[in-house]
Write an enzyme that holds these catalytic residues in place. Structure first.
Site, mmCIF file in Angstrom:
data_model
loop_
_atom_site.group_PDB
_atom_site.id
_atom_site.type_symbol
_atom_site.label_atom_id
_atom_site.label_comp_id
_atom_site.label_asym_id
_atom_site.label_seq_id
_atom_site.Cartn_x
_atom_site.Cartn_y
_atom_site.Cartn_z
ATOM 1 N N CYS A 15 93.731 23.677 55.242
ATOM 2 C CA CYS A 15 95.194 23.178 55.369
ATOM 3 C C CYS A 15 95.822 23.083 53.860
ATOM 4 O O CYS A 15 97.239 23.560 53.963
ATOM 5 C CB CYS A 15 95.221 21.635 55.877
ATOM 6 S SG CYS A 15 94.600 20.517 54.901
ATOM 7 N N HIS A 40 94.857 15.807 53.050
ATOM 8 C CA HIS A 40 95.562 16.592 53.986
ATOM 9 C C HIS A 40 96.762 17.020 53.686
ATOM 10 O O HIS A 40 97.456 15.963 53.261
ATOM 11 C CB HIS A 40 95.358 16.173 55.545
ATOM 12 C CG HIS A 40 96.086 16.948 56.547
ATOM 13 N ND1 HIS A 40 95.755 18.233 56.871
ATOM 14 C CD2 HIS A 40 97.454 16.612 56.951
ATOM 15 C CE1 HIS A 40 96.926 18.584 57.664
ATOM 16 N NE2 HIS A 40 97.635 17.747 57.789
#
Length: 359
Positions: A105, A35
């Site tokens: 993301c 992430h």
């Protein structure tokens, strides 16, 4: 004109598990489940299943990153940047546009990095979905992965924009809370878009009545066995099983070769009950869990059921991690046994639901 430094912050949601488990499961080494967020103007910006979000650096439930990469500097004023985010939140990075494999993301971080600096984030991060999907097991996981969304933010929120905005500013999460939840952060940020009680996992349950006659000789053992059959056969009971019940299951598996099938069937139903996992955690369960192996398809069904919940998976991972790492070997050894392959793949699927996902 003032300039602002720009960094990409990189988090491994698997907490190191991808590094150790990716090769056995995928046949390819993957060092993290990444992430990312862009840190600029004193804030951390990221895209999740809810919206484009902003918080103070390290203010999400993930805490501080595993690493930071300097992308350079930007001369773009923060006001122009925020207006750009508002435009993206209404066009290419709306909540409905989120896709774990195609628009996530990391895609957001890549686009923002290039907008601010002309530089991109590391390619091994943006290439991660393709790396996983290039494997047979990754292709099998694709439907599950496309049903998952990620939202690492936490804490109070101040929302601005349209009546249904998708760009929001978040207050920092409690650092003490983030620290206490480190071990479960990866599970906490993963949410199913259409959740079910089984968390989209596979379970195996016997369809025929449990035939337990002749399994036990002593009156106490017969009473404990009758308790177990009642416990696993109904949704709720007004009493709880005890460590003595768990010990009986383990001893029957050790000493009842002829009727192991029915004992494993009891265990299959036993381990999917939340109350059972609490009992297993409080007592010595080694005699039971240690007998799960790659050679007995009924015992593998128990493993599949145990791994159908995060708590059950973590329990077995702590006890017999080495068995999970041998699952791909089992696929090769039993390639001509359709039932065995079905159960093995189901176990690997359940494991992936909890710890093999792409952001």
């Amino acid at each position: 004109m003032p300039v602002s430094p720009v960094e990409v912050w990189i988090y491994d949601l698997s907490k190191g598990l991808a590094r150790s488990m990716s090769f056995p499961l995928l046949g390819k080494q993957i060092d993290g489940i990444w992430h990312t967020a862009i840190v600029v103007y004193g804030n951390e910006y990221f895209f999740g299943g809810d919206s484009i979000e902003c918080c103070t650096p390290g203010g999400t439930m993930l805490g501080m990153p595993n690493s930071k990469v300097n992308l350079g500097t930007t001369e773009i004023p923060s006001e122009i940047f925020h207006e750009h985010l508002r435009e993206l939140s209404q066009t290419t990075f709306r909540p409905c546009d989120y896709n774990l494999l195609k628009r996530n993301c990391n895609n957001f971080s890549s686009e923002i990095a290039q907008f601010l600096t002309g530089n991109d984030i590391p390619s091994h991060i943006t290439n991660l979905p393709d790396d996983v999907l290039s494997t047979p097991f990754g292709q099998m996981l694709r439907p599950m992965l496309e049903s998952v969304t990620v939202s690492p933010g936490s804490g109070s929120q101040r929302v601005f924009g349209e009546s249904q905005p998708s760009y929001r500013v978040m207050q920092p999460a409690s650092l003490s809370g983030a620290a206490s939840n480190t071990s479960v952060a990866a599970d906490s940020v993963m949410q199913q878009k259409t959740p079910t009680e089984t968390n989209n996992c596979v379970t195996f349950l016997p369809t025929q009545p449990l035939e337990t006659e002749g399994l036990c000789e002593g009156e106490l053992q017969k009473k404990l066995l009758a308790d177990l059959v009642e416990y696993v056969s109904v949704e709720k009971v007004s009493w709880s099983v005890s460590p003595a019940h768990v010990k009986l299951l383990g001893s029957l598996l050790l000493n009842t070769e002829k009727q192991r099938l029915v004992v494993w069937q009891i265990v299959q139903k036993f381990v999917i009950k939340t109350e059972s996992l609490a009992i297993l955690q409080r007592c010595d369960n080694s005699a039971l869990l240690d007998q799960i192996n790659l050679e007995d398809v009924e015992s593998l069904k128990c493993l599949c059921n145990l791994c159908s919940t995060p708590s059950g998976y973590k329990m077995f991972l702590a006890k017999q991690r080495q068995l999970l790492e041998k699952l791909p070997t089992g696929l090769q050894q039993h390639s001509d046994d359709e039932e065995f392959l079905n159960v093995l793949v189901s176990v690997m699927y359940n494991v992936s639901v909890h710890h093999v996902s792409i952001l």
